[in-house]
Design an enzyme around this catalytic site. Structure first.
Site, PDB file in Angstrom:
ATOM      1  CB  SER A   1      -0.930   0.003   1.222  1.00 51.08           C
ATOM      2  OG  SER A   1      -1.798  -1.102   1.204  1.00 51.08           O
TER       3      SER A   1
ATOM      4  CD  GLU B   1       1.219   0.242  13.338  1.00 49.53           C
ATOM      5  OE1 GLU B   1       0.426  -0.073  12.436  1.00 49.53           O
ATOM      6  OE2 GLU B   1       1.162  -0.226  14.506  1.00 49.53           O
TER       7      GLU B   1
ATOM      8  NE  ARG C   1      -5.841   3.409  -1.492  1.00 48.60           N
ATOM      9  CZ  ARG C   1      -6.542   3.193  -2.600  1.00 48.60           C
ATOM     10  NH1 ARG C   1      -7.081   4.218  -3.237  1.00 48.60           N
ATOM     11  NH2 ARG C   1      -6.703   1.966  -3.069  1.00 48.60           N
TER      12      ARG C   1
END
Length: 312
Positions: free
Chosen positions: A35, A56, A165
Site C-alpha cells: 500500500s 508501528e 493515497r
C-alpha cells in the site's frame, strides 16, 4: 487536463531511486508495503528492507537504532498510525535525540476513503508539528513527492512526510526545485491569498480561476513545508492582500491554518479563514467525500467570497 499520478506510486519509485544512489538508506514498513509502495525498495534492496509486521511502535524504535548506527531510515506506514500508535518513540527517541529518521505517512487526509474515520488521518500534522525539532512536509503532487524524498536524505534531524493515497494532478514541471522551509507562489492576486498544502492544492488553483471569473483576483501559494513554515511568504501575502484563506485536508485545528495564524498573530494580523475538517468523516468515494466536506474548488471559492465580505 493535467496528468494524474498517485502520490504513493511516486513515493515508492523515488524511494527505490534513492536506495540506488545512497547505500545508507534503509526502509522499514509495518506490513503495508504494498500500500505504501515501499515494497518497490524492498524488491530491489531486500538486505536493507525490514517488514516489522503490524508493530508501528517497534518499527520506530528500530529506526532510532539504525539512525544511531549511521543509516538513514525511511519509516513507512499509514499516516493515522504513524501519528498515533507510534507517537511515543517518535517524540521520546527520534525527536528528543534529533535523529535522522524520515517518517513517511501515507494515506493521509481522507484518501483512505473507504476504510472510514479509523484510517483517515486528519490530526497528523497537528501531532507532528507540536513536537520539537520535527520537520513537517506535505506533498502536493508526484513531482514534489520525488523531490522531497530525495531532499530528506541529507536533511539534519527528524522529518515527517505526509503522502496521499489517491492520484493527484501534476502541478509542477519535472525537475522543479523545492527547499525545506520555503513555499511556492503559484498565482499572483491582490484581493486575498489562498495558502494550501497537499493534494488539495490543485483545487485551490481551480478555485482561483472561478474567483477570477467573478472579478476576484486570488493569489495562491503552496506551503508544502508546514514546519518550518515560510514566514516571509505568509507575511508577504498578508501585506499584499489583507486576507488569508488556508486550505488543508486535515483538521482545522493544529494544522496549516494554525501555523499560518500563529505567524500572522505575531507579525501582521489580518483576517484568516481556515478551511479544514471540523469533525471525523465517513466511509465512501473520495471525490464524494471531498465535495461533501468542502474541499472542491466551488466550496473553496465560496469560502473565499465569505472572507471577502467579512473583511469589508
Amino acid at each position: 487536463m493535467a496528468e494524474r499520478i498517485a502520490i504513493r506510486d511516486a513515493f515508492g519509485e523515488a524511494l527505490r531511486e534513492l536506495g540506488a544512489a545512497n547505500k545508507r538508506v534503509v526502509a522499514l514498513d509495518a506490513d503495508v508495503g504494498g500500500s505504501t509502495k515501499s515494497v518497490l525498495f524492498g524488491k530491489e534492496f531486500p538486505e536493507r528492507y525490514f517488514n516489522v509486521g503490524i508493530s508501528e511502535l517497534n518499527m520506530v524504535n528500530m529506526a532510532a537504532g539504525l539512525a544511531l548506527e549511521g543509516f538513514v531510515p525511511y519509516v513507512n506506514t499509514f499516516a493515522v498510525f504513524l501519528a498515533s500508535r507510534a507517537l511515543d518513540p517518535v517524540q521520546s527517541l527520534i525527536a528528543y535525540d534529533q535523529l535522522n529518521v524520515r517518517l513517511c505517512g501515507t494515506y493521509c487526509g481522507l484518501s483512505d476513503s473507504y476504510d472510514g474515520a479509523s484510517h483517515q488521518a486528519i490530526t497528523d500534522i497537528a501531532a507532528m508539528r507540536a513536537i520539537p525539532h520535527m520537520t513537517v512536509l506535505c506533498a502536493s503532487d508526484a513531482v514534489q513527492t520525488r523531490a522531497l524524498v530525495h531532499q530528506m536524505a541529507d536533511w539534519e534531524g527528524p522529518a515527517y512526510l505526509r503522502l496521499s493515497r489517491a492520484p493527484a494532478p501534476v502541478v509542477y514541471h519535472s525537475g522543479t526545485a523545492f527547499e525545506i522551509g520555503k513555499g511556492v507562489m503559484l498565482r499572483e492576486g491582490g484581493d486575498l491569498a489562498i495558502l494550501a498544502t497537499g493534494t488539495v492544492l490543485h483545487q485551490a488553483l481551480a478555485a482561483a480561476e472561478l474567483l477570477a471569473n467573478q472579478g476576484v483576483q486570488a493569489a495562491v501559494a503552496d506551503l508544502y513545508s508546514v514546519e518550518p513554515i515560510d514566514r516571509e511568504l505568509v507575511i508577504a501575502c498578508a501585506k499584499k492582500t489583507g486576507r488569508i484563506l488556508t486550505v488543508e485536508e486535515h483538521s482545522a485545528r493544529g494544522g496549516l491554518g494554525s501555523a499560518v495564524a500563529e505567524v500572522l498573530a505575531e507579525s501582521w494580523p489580518v483576517p484568516v479563514s481556515i478551511l479544514g475538517a471540523e469533525d471525523f468523516a465517513e466511509s465512501g468515494d473520495l471525490d464524494a467525500l471531498l465535495e461533501k466536506y468542502g474541499y472542491k474548488a466551488e466550496s473553496i471559492a465560496l469560502r473565499a467570497q465569505a472572507l471577502l465580505r467579512k473583511g469589508r
